[in-house]
Scaffold this motif. Structure first.
Motif, mmCIF file in Angstrom:
data_model
loop_
_atom_site.group_PDB
_atom_site.id
_atom_site.type_symbol
_atom_site.label_atom_id
_atom_site.label_comp_id
_atom_site.label_asym_id
_atom_site.label_seq_id
_atom_site.Cartn_x
_atom_site.Cartn_y
_atom_site.Cartn_z
ATOM 1 N N LYS A 123 0.831 -1.212 0.000
ATOM 2 C CA LYS A 123 0.000 0.000 0.000
ATOM 3 C C LYS A 123 0.863 1.258 0.000
ATOM 4 N N ASN A 124 2.001 1.207 0.674
ATOM 5 C CA ASN A 124 2.906 2.357 0.671
ATOM 6 C C ASN A 124 3.421 2.652 -0.732
ATOM 7 N N GLU A 125 3.631 1.596 -1.528
ATOM 8 C CA GLU A 125 4.090 1.784 -2.895
ATOM 9 C C GLU A 125 2.967 2.296 -3.802
ATOM 10 N N LEU A 126 1.759 1.888 -3.512
ATOM 11 C CA LEU A 126 0.633 2.215 -4.401
ATOM 12 C C LEU A 126 0.022 3.584 -4.140
ATOM 13 N N ASN A 127 0.055 4.071 -2.900
ATOM 14 C CA ASN A 127 -0.608 5.340 -2.567
ATOM 15 C C ASN A 127 -0.092 6.519 -3.390
ATOM 16 N N PRO A 128 1.225 6.651 -3.610
ATOM 17 C CA PRO A 128 1.678 7.762 -4.457
ATOM 18 C C PRO A 128 1.133 7.676 -5.883
ATOM 19 N N ILE A 129 0.972 6.461 -6.409
ATOM 20 C CA ILE A 129 0.441 6.296 -7.767
ATOM 21 C C ILE A 129 -1.012 6.766 -7.822
ATOM 22 N N ILE A 130 -1.766 6.459 -6.761
ATOM 23 C CA ILE A 130 -3.170 6.892 -6.701
ATOM 24 C C ILE A 130 -3.254 8.412 -6.695
ATOM 25 N N GLN A 131 -2.370 9.057 -5.952
ATOM 26 C CA GLN A 131 -2.405 10.518 -5.819
ATOM 27 C C GLN A 131 -2.071 11.226 -7.114
ATOM 28 N N ARG A 132 -1.267 10.585 -7.987
ATOM 29 C CA ARG A 132 -0.885 11.221 -9.255
ATOM 30 C C ARG A 132 -2.015 11.157 -10.292
ATOM 31 N N THR A 133 -3.006 10.333 -10.057
ATOM 32 C CA THR A 133 -4.183 10.201 -10.941
ATOM 33 C C THR A 133 -3.825 9.920 -12.396
ATOM 34 N N GLY A 134 -2.778 9.193 -12.632
ATOM 35 C CA GLY A 134 -2.424 8.803 -13.994
ATOM 36 C C GLY A 134 -3.159 7.551 -14.421
ATOM 37 N N PRO A 135 -2.757 6.951 -15.549
ATOM 38 C CA PRO A 135 -3.437 5.754 -16.066
ATOM 39 C C PRO A 135 -3.411 4.580 -15.096
ATOM 40 N N LEU A 136 -2.397 4.553 -14.204
ATOM 41 C CA LEU A 136 -2.305 3.445 -13.255
ATOM 42 C C LEU A 136 -3.127 3.666 -11.983
ATOM 43 N N ALA A 137 -3.676 4.846 -11.825
ATOM 44 C CA ALA A 137 -4.373 5.171 -10.570
ATOM 45 C C ALA A 137 -5.520 4.204 -10.260
ATOM 46 N N PRO A 138 -6.415 3.875 -11.226
ATOM 47 C CA PRO A 138 -7.502 2.944 -10.881
ATOM 48 C C PRO A 138 -6.987 1.551 -10.530
ATOM 49 N N TYR A 139 -5.902 1.107 -11.222
ATOM 50 C CA TYR A 139 -5.334 -0.195 -10.887
ATOM 51 C C TYR A 139 -4.760 -0.197 -9.472
ATOM 52 N N ALA A 140 -4.039 0.889 -9.162
ATOM 53 C CA ALA A 140 -3.452 0.993 -7.825
ATOM 54 C C ALA A 140 -4.544 1.037 -6.760
ATOM 55 N N SER A 141 -5.630 1.761 -7.052
ATOM 56 C CA SER A 141 -6.741 1.841 -6.094
ATOM 57 C C SER A 141 -7.328 0.458 -5.853
ATOM 58 N N TYR A 142 -7.480 -0.298 -6.932
ATOM 59 C CA TYR A 142 -8.024 -1.644 -6.794
ATOM 60 C C TYR A 142 -7.142 -2.498 -5.890
ATOM 61 N N TYR A 143 -5.816 -2.423 -6.110
ATOM 62 C CA TYR A 143 -4.917 -3.265 -5.333
ATOM 63 C C TYR A 143 -4.828 -2.838 -3.867
ATOM 64 N N VAL A 144 -4.957 -1.557 -3.600
ATOM 65 C CA VAL A 144 -5.007 -1.114 -2.203
ATOM 66 C C VAL A 144 -6.257 -1.690 -1.534
ATOM 67 N N ALA A 145 -7.371 -1.624 -2.255
ATOM 68 C CA ALA A 145 -8.612 -2.195 -1.712
ATOM 69 C C ALA A 145 -8.474 -3.694 -1.506
ATOM 70 N N LEU A 146 -7.808 -4.385 -2.437
ATOM 71 C CA LEU A 146 -7.600 -5.822 -2.303
ATOM 72 C C LEU A 146 -6.714 -6.139 -1.100
ATOM 73 N N ALA A 147 -5.665 -5.314 -0.902
ATOM 74 C CA ALA A 147 -4.786 -5.522 0.252
ATOM 75 C C ALA A 147 -5.545 -5.329 1.563
ATOM 76 N N ASP A 148 -6.376 -4.291 1.612
ATOM 77 C CA ASP A 148 -7.177 -4.071 2.823
ATOM 78 C C ASP A 148 -8.154 -5.227 3.040
ATOM 79 N N PHE A 149 -8.706 -5.743 1.956
ATOM 80 C CA PHE A 149 -9.613 -6.873 2.069
ATOM 81 C C PHE A 149 -8.888 -8.074 2.660
ATOM 82 N N ARG A 150 -7.661 -8.326 2.167
ATOM 83 C CA ARG A 150 -6.899 -9.466 2.686
ATOM 84 C C ARG A 150 -6.604 -9.304 4.176
ATOM 85 N N GLN A 151 -6.437 -8.062 4.606
ATOM 86 C CA GLN A 151 -6.139 -7.786 6.019
ATOM 87 C C GLN A 151 -7.403 -7.660 6.861
ATOM 88 N N LYS A 152 -8.562 -7.872 6.223
ATOM 89 C CA LYS A 152 -9.857 -7.753 6.887
ATOM 90 C C LYS A 152 -10.150 -6.326 7.345
#
Length: 596
Positions: A52-81
């Motif tokens: 999540k630390n690696e993905l949060n900066p990508i989300i903030q830049r709102t580039g083409p990878l932002a939705p993918y990064a958002s998805y993976y942050v959500a997936l990581a949180d899901f795995r951690q309950k």
């Protein structure tokens, strides 16, 4: 769906997203690509916080990878309950990137998160827009898992009302009703849903256990079929008595109707004995366990049964019906109103008139009202499934008779709301305000109005609504739309009102008064309508077995005398295995009088 499978499905979804990343990586900086790939590796190894630390900066830049990064942050949180954080991220993703090419993956993960949080309604809403076939299939599996966890019957019924075409919800509701409910309306709901969606694969239920009733016990039942010429008949009563929950001091049980029906049968047994017809009652505490039901009906002692009353659950009833057909044993369903239960079932009978039969009799009454006049009708119904089914049956009946259906819709709420929803001749007259009320009454050319409702507040509201719309045509309505204790006499005298009343009891008849006196003396309480129904059922079929044999040799005698000693309005099976007696009443001289 267990946790392992769910995580596998979400991991697979994730790697599909990685593949999609290849189509946009040309627009992403080398640093962002490196950070993104590292985050994916960390998620794969279970290092979710670092990912999540690696993905949060990508989300903030709102580039083409932002939705993918958002998805993976959500997936990581899901795995951690961390379900709340995961849901928040997915909500932001769906809002910010509604046209993202993998939005269905986000909706699926959002549904899984909501389900884990117990917010099943939000989970179903998240699944609804998914269009990807593979994910829709996975969504069904997700529903099957979580809907099966619900134990709140009222909540599951509300979800079913919101999603009436959702099969996993319907099957979960059927299963929960069959496992836990004994309320008559719930069992009827289960029956209707089963006819529409089928039977759940996993059917749970308590074992069926026979309990003795009367003077004869299952231990001393005859091992050979009795000589019917002597008037010796065995009757199996297969009801959800729930003896392990029985409290003699408790009257407000959800399955009280089962005990009331049985008490009426015991009184009929005594009456039959006076007539020289011996009936042995055997009560079986039957829930919804098909295997136990099959074991019961195939037991040696059960083969001596001449009449089965029940069962009330879908699968046990089907098993009992098949057994009845194979062995020439009568089966009576005491509460159901579905014609399909006796279709192609020669030994099965409905004690209640079906909804189709009620619609047919109501249509006959309508024809008598209009004579050769214009056949124009407005049909309305309340909020319950039974209301809409009866209204649909009535609509179909009238269409066959070339009626013009001016309006057909569900009505609820206040009289004002009902009036505003009505349409006649395709026009609408505004009602409710002084300025909107015409100085001259607006003529409504309708031959009659039909209203089906199970809510006893709706009848008076309907009459008020018709007055507001200046409709003066007769109203044919279900008796269940009125409260006869709270509604004043004027409710029934100010309109040409005809009530479809299957449970009508004329309390002024001598047989009814005698039954009530005997019941009160025996039970120290006023008999319910179910007690009267149980009495009539056993009295009628006991007499028919003695006079007409089993199976019945002729249909010409399969009816009751209108002046007979029954509590309700009797039975007529001369045309089919559905009861064709459908009382229609009108209020005259301070009481309801049967007019058909």
């Amino acid at each position: 769906m267990n946790t392992t499978f769910r995580w596998y499905r979400l991991s697979l979804t994730g790697w599909l997203v990685v593949a999609c990343f290849l189509t946009v990586n040309a627009q992403v900086s080398v640093e962002a690509q490196k950070r993104y790939k590292e985050a994916i590796r960390l998620i794969q190894t279970g290092s979710y916080d670092r990912a999540k630390n690696e993905l949060n900066p990508i989300i903030q830049r709102t580039g083409p990878l932002a939705p993918y990064a958002s998805y993976y942050v959500a997936l990581a949180d899901f795995r951690q309950k961390n379900f709340s954080q995961s849901r928040l991220m997915l909500k932001q993703l769906v809002t910010r990137f509604p046209n993202w090419q993998k939005i269905d993956d986000a909706q699926y993960l959002l549904a899984a998160v909501c389900m884990e949080m117990g917010e099943y309604e939000d989970g179903l809403a998240a699944l609804k827009p998914i269009g990807t076939p593979a994910l829709r299939t996975e969504g069904v599996k997700l529903e099957q898992n979580f809907m099966g966890r619900l134990t709140d019957l009222n909540r599951l019924k509300r979800i079913n009302r919101d999603y009436p075409d959702d099969k996993p919800v319907a099957l979960a509701l059927i299963d929960l009703i069959q496992r836990t409910a004994t309320d008559k309306d719930d069992l009827e709901l289960s029956d209707r849903l089963t006819n529409q969606f089928g039977v759940p694969v996993s059917v749970a239920g308590r074992p069926v256990s026979p309990v003795s009733s009367g003077t004869t016990t299952s231990a001393n039942r005859p091992t050979t079929r009795p000589n019917r010429a002597k008037g010796y008949y065995n009757v199996a009563v297969m009801f959800p008595f729930r003896l392990d929950e029985f409290d003699a001091d408790k009257r407000g049980r959800s399955n009280q109707y089962a005990y009331d029906l049985y008490e009426g049968m015991k009184m009929a047994r005594a009456k039959l004995q006076e007539e020289g017809i011996t009936v042995n009652l055997f009560a079986y505490d039957v829930e919804n366990d098909p295997n136990k039901t099959l074991e019961l009906v195939n037991s040696p002692g059960f083969a001596q049964t001449d009449l089965i009353i029940g069962p009330l659950y879908v699968e046990p009833n089907r098993i009992a019906s098949a057994f009845a057909n194979q062995n020439n044993i009568l089966l009576v369903n005491p509460i159901a109103t579905g014609s399909e239960l006796v279709a192609s079932q020669p030994m099965s009978f409905l004690a209640q008139p079906s909804l189709n039969e009620q619609a047919r009799r109501a249509a006959e009454q309508a024809r008598s009202l209009i004579g050769g006049g214009a056949r124009r009708v407005a049909i309305y119904f309340g909020t319950s499934r039974k209301d809409s089914l009866l209204a649909a049956a009535y609509q179909a009946e009238l269409k066959q008779q070339n009626y013009q259906i001016l309006d057909f819709k569900r009505l609820s709420g206040t009289a004002q709301a009902m009036a505003e929803a009505m349409r006649f001749d395709g026009k609408m007259t505004t009602v409710g305000s002084v300025s909107a009320v015409p100085t001259t009454p607006v003529p409504i050319t309708v031959s009659h109005v039909f209203f089906a409702s199970s809510n006893d507040d709706d009848g008076a509201r309907m009459l008020d609504a018709l007055s507001r719309r200046r409709v003066s045509a007769p109203l044919i309505a279900t008796a269940s739309a009125f409260d006869y204790y709270r509604n004043p006499m004027s409710t029934f005298t100010r309109w040409e009102l005809y009530l479809l009343y299957p449970d009508y009891i004329d309390t002024m008849r001598e047989p009814v008064m005698a039954f009530q006196e005997q019941y009160i003396a025996k039970r120290n309480t006023i008999p319910s309508v179910f007690a009267g129904e149980g009495y009539d059922m056993l009295l009628f079929f006991g007499r028919q077995m003695a006079k007409n044999g089993v199976p019945f040799r002729s249909r010409t005698a399969l009816r009751t005398d209108p002046e007979g000693d029954y509590v309700l309005s009797g039975f007529d099976y001369t045309e089919s295995n559905e009861n064709q007696v459908v009382p229609i009443v009108k209020y005259e001289d301070g009481r309801f009088i049967k007019i058909n």
